[in-house]
Design a protein around this motif. Structure first.
Motif, PDB file in Angstrom:
ATOM      1  N   THR A 111       3.247 -11.788  -0.231  1.00  0.00           N
ATOM      2  CA  THR A 111       2.918 -12.199  -1.591  1.00  0.00           C
ATOM      3  C   THR A 111       1.491 -12.721  -1.693  1.00  0.00           C
ATOM      4  O   THR A 111       0.912 -12.712  -2.764  1.00  0.00           O
ATOM      5  CB  THR A 111       3.884 -13.296  -2.058  1.00  0.00           C
ATOM      6  N   GLN A 112       0.930 -13.166  -0.585  1.00  0.00           N
ATOM      7  CA  GLN A 112      -0.447 -13.642  -0.595  1.00  0.00           C
ATOM      8  C   GLN A 112      -1.434 -12.542  -0.250  1.00  0.00           C
ATOM      9  O   GLN A 112      -2.622 -12.700  -0.446  1.00  0.00           O
ATOM     10  CB  GLN A 112      -0.592 -14.809   0.404  1.00  0.00           C
ATOM     11  N   SER A 113      -0.956 -11.438   0.290  1.00  0.00           N
ATOM     12  CA  SER A 113      -1.828 -10.321   0.644  1.00  0.00           C
ATOM     13  C   SER A 113      -1.236  -9.037   0.076  1.00  0.00           C
ATOM     14  O   SER A 113      -0.699  -8.208   0.812  1.00  0.00           O
ATOM     15  CB  SER A 113      -1.980 -10.221   2.168  1.00  0.00           C
ATOM     16  N   PRO A 114      -1.240  -8.875  -1.238  1.00  0.00           N
ATOM     17  CA  PRO A 114      -0.533  -7.761  -1.846  1.00  0.00           C
ATOM     18  C   PRO A 114      -1.191  -6.424  -1.560  1.00  0.00           C
ATOM     19  O   PRO A 114      -2.414  -6.304  -1.506  1.00  0.00           O
ATOM     20  CB  PRO A 114      -0.588  -8.090  -3.345  1.00  0.00           C
ATOM     21  N   ALA A 115      -0.364  -5.416  -1.378  1.00  0.00           N
ATOM     22  CA  ALA A 115      -0.825  -4.049  -1.197  1.00  0.00           C
ATOM     23  C   ALA A 115       0.009  -3.149  -2.097  1.00  0.00           C
ATOM     24  O   ALA A 115       1.196  -3.384  -2.295  1.00  0.00           O
ATOM     25  CB  ALA A 115      -0.697  -3.619   0.258  1.00  0.00           C
ATOM     26  N   LEU A 116      -0.628  -2.138  -2.653  1.00  0.00           N
ATOM     27  CA  LEU A 116       0.020  -1.246  -3.611  1.00  0.00           C
ATOM     28  C   LEU A 116      -0.279   0.196  -3.248  1.00  0.00           C
ATOM     29  O   LEU A 116      -1.279   0.489  -2.574  1.00  0.00           O
ATOM     30  CB  LEU A 116      -0.480  -1.536  -5.028  1.00  0.00           C
ATOM     31  N   ALA A 117       0.585   1.099  -3.705  1.00  0.00           N
ATOM     32  CA  ALA A 117       0.391   2.518  -3.401  1.00  0.00           C
ATOM     33  C   ALA A 117       0.990   3.370  -4.514  1.00  0.00           C
ATOM     34  O   ALA A 117       1.984   2.996  -5.139  1.00  0.00           O
ATOM     35  CB  ALA A 117       1.045   2.870  -2.066  1.00  0.00           C
ATOM     36  N   PHE A 118       0.359   4.522  -4.764  1.00  0.00           N
ATOM     37  CA  PHE A 118       0.937   5.502  -5.674  1.00  0.00           C
ATOM     38  C   PHE A 118       0.491   6.895  -5.252  1.00  0.00           C
ATOM     39  O   PHE A 118      -0.455   7.068  -4.467  1.00  0.00           O
ATOM     40  CB  PHE A 118       0.568   5.219  -7.133  1.00  0.00           C
ATOM     41  N   LEU A 144      -2.742   4.197  10.356  1.00  0.00           N
ATOM     42  CA  LEU A 144      -3.739   3.742   9.388  1.00  0.00           C
ATOM     43  C   LEU A 144      -3.647   2.235   9.189  1.00  0.00           C
ATOM     44  O   LEU A 144      -2.562   1.683   9.003  1.00  0.00           O
ATOM     45  CB  LEU A 144      -3.528   4.455   8.053  1.00  0.00           C
ATOM     46  N   VAL A 145      -4.790   1.585   9.190  1.00  0.00           N
ATOM     47  CA  VAL A 145      -4.888   0.150   8.927  1.00  0.00           C
ATOM     48  C   VAL A 145      -5.854  -0.042   7.758  1.00  0.00           C
ATOM     49  O   VAL A 145      -7.017   0.354   7.829  1.00  0.00           O
ATOM     50  CB  VAL A 145      -5.374  -0.626  10.155  1.00  0.00           C
ATOM     51  N   LEU A 146      -5.359  -0.646   6.681  1.00  0.00           N
ATOM     52  CA  LEU A 146      -6.201  -0.951   5.527  1.00  0.00           C
ATOM     53  C   LEU A 146      -6.962  -2.245   5.784  1.00  0.00           C
ATOM     54  O   LEU A 146      -6.368  -3.253   6.173  1.00  0.00           O
ATOM     55  CB  LEU A 146      -5.355  -1.093   4.268  1.00  0.00           C
ATOM     56  N   PHE A 193      -2.138  13.511  -3.468  1.00  0.00           N
ATOM     57  CA  PHE A 193      -3.129  12.495  -3.133  1.00  0.00           C
ATOM     58  C   PHE A 193      -2.426  11.144  -3.055  1.00  0.00           C
ATOM     59  O   PHE A 193      -1.763  10.732  -4.011  1.00  0.00           O
ATOM     60  CB  PHE A 193      -4.247  12.447  -4.169  1.00  0.00           C
ATOM     61  N   LEU A 194      -2.602  10.464  -1.949  1.00  0.00           N
ATOM     62  CA  LEU A 194      -2.035   9.138  -1.745  1.00  0.00           C
ATOM     63  C   LEU A 194      -3.133   8.101  -1.929  1.00  0.00           C
ATOM     64  O   LEU A 194      -4.182   8.179  -1.289  1.00  0.00           O
ATOM     65  CB  LEU A 194      -1.432   9.030  -0.342  1.00  0.00           C
ATOM     66  N   VAL A 195      -2.906   7.153  -2.834  1.00  0.00           N
ATOM     67  CA  VAL A 195      -3.864   6.076  -3.093  1.00  0.00           C
ATOM     68  C   VAL A 195      -3.262   4.771  -2.590  1.00  0.00           C
ATOM     69  O   VAL A 195      -2.181   4.365  -3.038  1.00  0.00           O
ATOM     70  CB  VAL A 195      -4.202   5.979  -4.594  1.00  0.00           C
ATOM     71  N   LEU A 196      -3.936   4.128  -1.654  1.00  0.00           N
ATOM     72  CA  LEU A 196      -3.491   2.874  -1.059  1.00  0.00           C
ATOM     73  C   LEU A 196      -4.481   1.777  -1.422  1.00  0.00           C
ATOM     74  O   LEU A 196      -5.698   1.954  -1.289  1.00  0.00           O
ATOM     75  CB  LEU A 196      -3.397   3.009   0.463  1.00  0.00           C
ATOM     76  N   ILE A 197      -3.964   0.640  -1.883  1.00  0.00           N
ATOM     77  CA  ILE A 197      -4.816  -0.450  -2.368  1.00  0.00           C
ATOM     78  C   ILE A 197      -4.394  -1.743  -1.695  1.00  0.00           C
ATOM     79  O   ILE A 197      -3.245  -2.167  -1.814  1.00  0.00           O
ATOM     80  CB  ILE A 197      -4.701  -0.591  -3.901  1.00  0.00           C
ATOM     81  N   ASN A 198      -5.326  -2.368  -1.008  1.00  0.00           N
ATOM     82  CA  ASN A 198      -5.094  -3.673  -0.378  1.00  0.00           C
ATOM     83  C   ASN A 198      -5.958  -4.697  -1.097  1.00  0.00           C
ATOM     84  O   ASN A 198      -7.163  -4.794  -0.858  1.00  0.00           O
ATOM     85  CB  ASN A 198      -5.435  -3.612   1.116  1.00  0.00           C
ATOM     86  N   ARG A 244      -5.603  -7.647   6.750  1.00  0.00           N
ATOM     87  CA  ARG A 244      -5.411  -6.242   7.060  1.00  0.00           C
ATOM     88  C   ARG A 244      -3.958  -5.841   6.835  1.00  0.00           C
ATOM     89  O   ARG A 244      -3.056  -6.661   6.925  1.00  0.00           O
ATOM     90  CB  ARG A 244      -5.792  -5.938   8.506  1.00  0.00           C
ATOM     91  N   HIS A 245      -3.766  -4.555   6.547  1.00  0.00           N
ATOM     92  CA  HIS A 245      -2.424  -4.013   6.361  1.00  0.00           C
ATOM     93  C   HIS A 245      -2.310  -2.699   7.135  1.00  0.00           C
ATOM     94  O   HIS A 245      -3.186  -1.852   7.056  1.00  0.00           O
ATOM     95  CB  HIS A 245      -2.134  -3.742   4.885  1.00  0.00           C
ATOM     96  N   ALA A 246      -1.209  -2.557   7.853  1.00  0.00           N
ATOM     97  CA  ALA A 246      -0.878  -1.292   8.500  1.00  0.00           C
ATOM     98  C   ALA A 246       0.438  -0.793   7.924  1.00  0.00           C
ATOM     99  O   ALA A 246       1.344  -1.581   7.633  1.00  0.00           O
ATOM    100  CB  ALA A 246      -0.752  -1.465  10.013  1.00  0.00           C
ATOM    101  N   LEU A 247       0.543   0.496   7.733  1.00  0.00           N
ATOM    102  CA  LEU A 247       1.756   1.049   7.147  1.00  0.00           C
ATOM    103  C   LEU A 247       2.916   0.963   8.124  1.00  0.00           C
ATOM    104  O   LEU A 247       2.759   1.235   9.312  1.00  0.00           O
ATOM    105  CB  LEU A 247       1.532   2.509   6.752  1.00  0.00           C
ATOM    106  N   ASP A 248       4.060   0.594   7.605  1.00  0.00           N
ATOM    107  CA  ASP A 248       5.277   0.602   8.400  1.00  0.00           C
ATOM    108  C   ASP A 248       5.615   2.055   8.745  1.00  0.00           C
ATOM    109  O   ASP A 248       5.578   2.926   7.876  1.00  0.00           O
ATOM    110  CB  ASP A 248       6.414  -0.020   7.589  1.00  0.00           C
TER     111      ASP A 248
END
Length: 484
Positions: free
Chosen positions: A405-412, A465-467, A421-426, A431-435
């Motif tokens: 909740t303190q480090s939100p990441a979004l995707a569509f 991938l690591v955002l 096309f995959l859009v990833l937003i951190n 940092r964020h890595a995909l599960d």
């Protein structure tokens, strides 16, 4: 005495002498002919083959084989055609010029010819960034209470030659121009006055008008009258004149203030929405993420335009640019979003600073942000998935984060046909890595198309991938081993 007794004589037949084994065998041949040796084997000569191939039997066999080949080939062709016809395929979409456009909002000071030239000199540069339309703000304020103030004489008549020059130069540069008439009292006057103002600017080459959903002109009766006038100047497809309504709150206000009267989508072409809500203070990363997610999960049935709107942290500028350029609809960027040296006034779009107009307009936007805008605009222009493809909001499970909740990441996902096309937003500072189990139906990887913070190139596997903090990336997905 028997005739054949004794020596061979008349009537006797000489017989070969049989061995004892042959004499005792019931299967022994009575006559043993002279056996000639078999001739040696030799391959058929060319002449022999030609003679054999020319026989009637082989000719029939060859005809049958040729016929079988062509029948098989035709059956395979018919099967392939049937598969192609029966397979689902995307329906081509024809977009209007404003749906394919990237708008640029600015409020230049055209009180002098020098300021007007500074704007005109920038037009080819704006075009090179992929910008195809301008939204001019600040010409129609609350003081524009009569038509003469915005046409021929009056308080703002000194700017009319500069505006006309800007319209002419914009047309030469291939840029459409919209006039922002939000809060203009002149549009609240009599019908004939308003129609006079609209016709005046349409004849000068203006491509349309932008109003607010709080204006008196935002009513079904007024918009119907406007559509009639705009239709007179929209004889050609690329010359279509449009109406844009700016949404001032979280939801679009109903027409004429009536809660029961919803917007008829045939009355307006674009609903301009802000990604971020209005706020007296810069929004936190969490507030930015909540605002973005709310928009991503809200289905819409009208064509949307996007602007940043509220105040966001400076280091999220590029992230928000990536977001606007990949959302369904028409993006509209502001000058301040490309030039961090300028600050934003309470009236969005105006330029502030010691040398607010000439210096700001002559200075090139920050290279990294301008390069990002140019890259995204050209990618959007050639990819159907980003122009009119479907939109799918994706649940986002990440690692590397102790508190999501303190480090939100979004995707569509933006898709058209087999292109995704995959859009990833951190938005957060971590940092964020995909599960690895995230979105298992997606391809395992793809190639980087764009990134907000650094130049990412080449192929990428989603599981590795690591955002980076405050980074947005755009990835074109591929099946394993496929790169087209």
């Amino acid at each position: 005495m028997p005739l054949n007794a004794g020596d061979n004589g008349y009537g006797s037949v000489a017989s070969p002498v049989l061995t004892a084994s042959e004499a005792g065998s019931e299967t022994a041949s009575l006559l043993v002919p002279d056996l000639a040796p078999d001739p040696p084997w030799r391959p058929m000569s060319k002449e022999d083959l030609e003679v054999s191939a020319g026989s009637p039997g082989w000719r029939r066999v060859r005809c049958y084989l040729v016929l079988l080949f062509w029948l098989t080939w035709l059956a395979m062709l018919a099967t392939a055609v049937a598969i192609i016809v029966a397979s689902p395929r995307p329906v081509p979409v024809t977009l209007s010029w404003w749906q394919k456009s990237l708008f640029f909002q600015l409020q230049p000071d055209l009180s002098t010819g020098q300021q007007s030239e500074a704007v005109c000199e920038q037009l080819p540069y704006f075009k090179s960034l992929g910008i195809s339309g301008l939204i001019l703000q600040g010409f129609f304020g609350p003081r524009s209470a009569s038509p003469v103030n915005v046409t021929e004489t009056g308080e703002r008549s000194g700017t009319l030659p500069q505006i006309q020059h800007l319209l002419s130069e914009s047309d030469k540069a291939g840029l459409k121009v919209l006039l922002d008439v939000c809060d203009a009292q002149i549009l609240d006057s009599r019908d004939e006055v308003t129609q006079h103002v609209l016709r005046f600017w349409l004849e000068k080459g203006v491509a349309g008008f932008l109003i607010c959903d709080t204006d008196k002109a935002y009513s079904e009766e007024t918009l119907l009258a406007w559509r009639s006038i705009l239709k007179e100047f929209s004889q050609e497809e690329e010359e279509e004149r449009i109406v844009v309504v700016k949404q001032t709150g979280d939801i679009l206000l109903p027409l004429g203030g009536s809660a029961q009267q919803r917007l008829n989508i045939t009355l307006v072409d674009v609903v301009m929405r802000s990604v971020l809500p209005a706020s007296p203070h810069p929004l936190s990363a969490q507030e930015v993420a909540v605002a973005i997610e709310r928009h991503l999960q809200t289905p819409e049935h009208t064509w949307l335009g996007w602007q940043v709107g509220g105040k966001a942290p400076h280091d999220l500028r590029n992230l928000l640019l990536v977001l606007m350029m990949t959302l369904p609809g028409t993006p509209a960027v502001q000058y301040q979003e490309l030039d961090p040296a300028q600050t934003v006034s309470p009236h969005e779009g105006s330029l502030q600073g010691a040398n607010k107009s000439e210096t700001a307009l002559k200075a090139k936007p920050q290279r990294s942000t301008a390069a990002l805008l140019s890259s995204l605009s050209h990618i959007r222009g050639r990819e159907e998935a980003l122009l009119f493809g479907s939109f799918t909001f994706l649940p986002f499970n990440t690692s590397f984060s102790s508190n999501a909740t303190q480090s939100p990441a979004l995707a569509f996902l933006r898709s058209w046909g087999c292109v995704h096309f995959l859009v990833l937003i951190n938005v957060g500072p971590e940092r964020h890595a995909l599960d690895p189990a995230w979105a298992p139906s997606l391809p395992e990887g793809g190639v980087f198309v764009s990134s907000s913070e650094k130049e990412r190139l080449g192929a990428v596997a989603l599981k590795t991938l690591v955002l980076q903090p405050r980074e947005a990336v755009v990835i074109k997905l591929f099946e394993p081993g496929k790169y087209s």
